[in-house]
Design an enzyme around this catalytic site. Structure first.
Site, PDB file in Angstrom:
ATOM      1  CD  GLN A   1      -0.249   7.618  20.409  1.00  0.00           C
ATOM      2  OE1 GLN A   1      -0.556   8.860  19.673  1.00  0.00           O
ATOM      3  NE2 GLN A   1      -0.490   7.504  21.342  1.00  0.00           N
TER       4      GLN A   1
ATOM      5  CE  LYS B   1      33.779  -9.521  44.353  1.00  0.00           C
ATOM      6  NZ  LYS B   1      31.534  -9.360  44.798  1.00  0.00           N
TER       7      LYS B   1
ATOM      8  CB  SER C   1       0.821  10.967  22.059  1.00  0.00           C
ATOM      9  OG  SER C   1       0.485  11.809  21.677  1.00  0.00           O
TER      10      SER C   1
ATOM     11  CG  ASN D   1      31.263  -5.801  43.475  1.00  0.00           C
ATOM     12  OD1 ASN D   1      32.081  -6.660  42.999  1.00  0.00           O
ATOM     13  ND2 ASN D   1      30.659  -5.309  43.609  1.00  0.00           N
TER      14      ASN D   1
ATOM     15  CD  GLU E   1      28.783  -6.425  36.870  1.00  0.00           C
ATOM     16  OE1 GLU E   1      30.226  -7.515  37.249  1.00  0.00           O
ATOM     17  OE2 GLU E   1      28.328  -6.092  37.693  1.00  0.00           O
TER      18      GLU E   1
ATOM     19  CG  ASN F   1      -1.443  12.608   9.918  1.00  0.00           C
ATOM     20  OD1 ASN F   1      -1.686  11.979  11.265  1.00  0.00           O
ATOM     21  ND2 ASN F   1      -2.212  11.820   8.730  1.00  0.00           N
TER      22      ASN F   1
ATOM     23  CE1 TYR G   1       0.996   9.005  12.637  1.00  0.00           C
ATOM     24  CE2 TYR G   1      -0.961   8.568  13.126  1.00  0.00           C
ATOM     25  CZ  TYR G   1       0.683   8.734  13.864  1.00  0.00           C
ATOM     26  OH  TYR G   1       0.275   8.667  14.745  1.00  0.00           O
TER      27      TYR G   1
ATOM     28  CB  THR H   1      41.940 -16.016  17.685  1.00  0.00           C
ATOM     29  OG1 THR H   1      42.772 -16.979  18.696  1.00  0.00           O
ATOM     30  CG2 THR H   1      42.685 -14.854  17.866  1.00  0.00           C
ATOM     31  CG  HIS H   2      38.487 -19.690  18.839  1.00  0.00           C
ATOM     32  ND1 HIS H   2      37.337 -20.156  18.464  1.00  0.00           N
ATOM     33  CD2 HIS H   2      39.123 -19.750  18.459  1.00  0.00           C
ATOM     34  CE1 HIS H   2      38.107 -19.953  16.676  1.00  0.00           C
ATOM     35  NE2 HIS H   2      38.742 -19.543  16.802  1.00  0.00           N
TER      36      HIS H   2
ATOM     37  CB  SER I   1      30.756  -6.522  48.453  1.00  0.00           C
ATOM     38  OG  SER I   1      29.751  -7.935  48.789  1.00  0.00           O
TER      39      SER I   1
END
Length: 461
Positions: A326, A287, A27, A289, A294, A114, A321, A159-160, A281
Site C-alpha cells: 500500500q 537578478k 488507504s 534566476n 533549478e 488483492n 500480498y 569534457t570534465h 530577487s
C-alpha cells in the site's frame, strides 16, 4: 452515502476496529487517484460474470448500470466521498448498494481486493507512462526545433567541464534528444510489461468459478493475462518500472537543466531565459534566476528517492500480498510529477535566447584547436602519439607566454615540427574544425542536418 459502513471482512470479528487503527490502515486518501480505474475494472468483471452465467443477465446488467452511474459521478466530480471507509473498493461497493440494492454484493464474486487493486494500479500506471511519454516527446521536439536554427552555431564542447573541442550548438542539443529517445524506449518496454491483467487471481490461489480472465482483459485493452495467481497479486514490478523510467528521464532533464543554469550565468553568457520563464530577487534588482531549471534538478533528486523507496519495500516481502505494498502508492504518485517538469522545461527551451557571438568568442580563446593540429600531422603520416606530444609542447609554450592558438604563425608551428603545412592555420579556425568532424554521428553541419531530419521523423511516431 447511506448503508451500514462495515469493512468487507467484518464477519470474522466481534468488535469493530479501533478508530485510530482504522485511520492508520485506511488507504482511502491514496485510493482517490485510482477510483475511476477501480470502476473500470469492476465493469469488466461484472460483464465477464454475466457472460459466464455466474451472475444472471439481469443481475449483471443491474450492476453494470450502477457502476456506469458511479463512473459518471466520478468523472463529473459529484461522487459522494465518505471519510470513514477502509478503501476505494468499500466505497464503490457501498455506493453501488445505494444505487442498485443488495445485488451489489454479488459484484465481488470471483474476485479479491488483492487482484482488484493490482489491476487498478496497472491501469493507472499505464496511463501515467503514456503521459510521461508525451512529455518526453514534447521536450525532445523543443530541442530539435531549436537545433534547426543552430546547425552552424559554433560553441565549445566540454569534457570534465573544461573546453575541449569545437562543436555545433545544434549537435549539443541533439545529444540531449538522444537521451530522451532512450527514455521513450524504456517507457514503451515498461508499458508492455505493465499490460498484464491480474483479474481472476483472487486473493492468491485463483477462484472456484468458471471465469474468463482473458475476456475481461480484452475489455480493458490488456493483451495478456497472468500466468501464476500468486505472482499476479504480489507483483509490483510495473510500479518499480515506472518509477525507474521516470527517475532516469528526470536525470536526463536535470543534466539539461544544469547546463541551462551554467549557460545563463554571467561567467558563460551563452543564453538567456525569456522574462516569462525566470524569476527575480526580492532584494537584488539585477537578478534573473533560473528557477525552472533549478526545480527540475531538485525534482530529479526526489525521484531517485522514490525509486529507492519502492525497491527497498519490495526486497523483503514474502509472497503473496502484504499491506506494505500500500505504501508504494506514495512514490508512484510522486513520480508522476516528472511529466509536468519535462513539459515546463520544454516551454523554457522554446523561449531561450542563445548568444551566438558569446559562444563564438569562447571558441576563439583557449586551446580548442589542439586536436586539429595533432590530426593535421597524423594525416601526414606522423604517428598520432608523436603528433600529440608535439602539439602538447606547443600548447605548454603558448600557455607560458600567455597566448592561445588563435594567432599562431606558420613559422611558430614549424619551429616545433617542420611537417606542419600552411593549411594547418586554416584548419584550426572554428568553422573549419566543425566541418572536419564529418564522421557518422559527428558535429559537421551536414551530419547534424541528417540527424535533425532523422530525429524529426522518429518523434512523429
Amino acid at each position: 452515502m447511506s448503508g451500514e459502513n462495515k469493512p468487507l471482512w467484518s464477519g470474522r470479528f466481534t468488535t469493530p476496529l479501533e478508530r485510530r487503527v482504522a485511520g492508520f490502515t485506511s488507504s482511502l486518501e491514496l485510493d482517490r487517484r485510482i477510483a475511476l480505474y477501480d470502476v473500470r475494472g469492476s465493469l469488466a468483471h461484472a460483464r465477464m460474470l454475466g457472460r459466464q452465467r455466474i451472475l444472471t443477465e439481469n443481475e449483471a446488467k443491474t450492476i453494470e448500470g450502477g457502476l456506469e452511474r458511479i463512473a459518471q459521478e466520478m468523472d463529473q466530480k459529484s461522487f459522494p466521498w465518505p471519510s470513514a471507509f477502509e478503501d476505494v473498493h468499500s466505497v464503490v461497493e457501498s455506493r453501488l448498494r445505494d444505487l442498485v440494492g443488495e445485488v451489489a454484493g454479488k459484484l465481488h464474486t470471483g474476485r479479491s481486493r488483492n487482484d482488484q487493486v493490482a489491476l487498478d494500479l496497472r491501469l493507472f500506471t499505464i496511463e501515467c507512462l503514456s503521459a510521461l511519454d508525451e512529455s518526453v516527446v514534447d521536450l525532445a521536439r523543443a530541442l530539435v526545433e531549436r537545433a534547426k536554427d543552430e546547425v552552424n552555431t559554433v560553441m565549445p564542447g566540454y569534457t570534465h567541464l573544461q573546453r575541449a573541442q569545437v562543436v555545433s550548438l545544434a549537435h549539443h542539443l541533439l545529444a540531449h534528444v538522444e537521451a530522451l529517445r532512450r527514455d521513450r524506449s524504456r517507457i514503451a518496454e515498461a508499458k508492455e510489461r505493465a499490460a498484464t491483467s491480474p483479474l481472476g487471481a483472487g486473493a492468491l490461489a485463483g477462484v472456484p468459478y468458471a471465469i474468463d480472465p482473458a475476456s475481461a482483459a480484452r475489455e480493458l485493452s490488456l493483451p495478456r493475462v497472468f500466468r501464476n495467481s500468486i505472482d499476479a497479486v504480489a507483483d509490483r514490478d510495473f510500479i518499480a518500472d515506472f518509477v525507474y523510467v521516470a527517475a532516469v528521464a528526470s536525470v536526463h532533464a536535470s543534466r539539461l537543466a544544469e547546463e541551462l543554469v551554467l549557460w545563463t550565468s554571467a561567467e558563460f553568457g551563452f543564453a538567456e531565459f525569456a522574462d516569462g520563464h525566470a524569476t527575480g530577487s526580492s532584494i537584488m534588482p539585477q537578478k534573473k534566476n533560473p528557477d525552472v531549471a533549478e526545480l527540475v534538478r531538485g525534482r530529479s533528486g526526489r525521484l531517485l528517492g522514490d525509486l529507492v523507496a519502492v525497491l527497498a519495500t519490495l526486497k523483503g516481502l514474502p509472497l503473496a500480498y502484504d499491506s506494505d505494498l500500500q505504501e508504494q502508492r506514495v512514490p508512484l504518485y510522486d513520480a508522476t510529477s516528472v511529466a509536468d517538469a519535462l513539459s515546463v522545461l520544454a516551454l523554457v527551451i522554446r523561449g531561450l535566447r542563445f548568444d551566438r557571438e558569446a559562444m563564438r568568442r569562447a571558441t576563439d580563446r583557449g586551446m580548442l584547436a589542439a586536436t586539429d593540429l595533432a590530426d593535421h600531422l597524423a594525416r601526414r603520416g606522423v604517428p598520432f602519439r608523436e603528433a600529440h606530444e608535439i602539439v602538447g609542447r606547443l600548447v605548454g609554450e603558448r600557455i607560458a607566454a600567455g597566448k592561445d592558438l588563435g594567432d599562431l604563425t606558420l613559422d611558430e608551428l614549424r619551429s616545433h615540427d617542420t611537417r606542419f603545412e600552411a593549411s594547418a592555420l586554416e584548419e584550426i579556425r572554428p568553422e573549419r574544425s566543425l566541418a572536419s568532424r564529418a564522421s557518422p554521428g559527428g558535429t559537421a553541419p551536414d551530419r547534424v542536418r541528417e540527424a535533425i531530419a532523422e530525429a524529426t521523423a522518429a518523434l512523429q511516431q
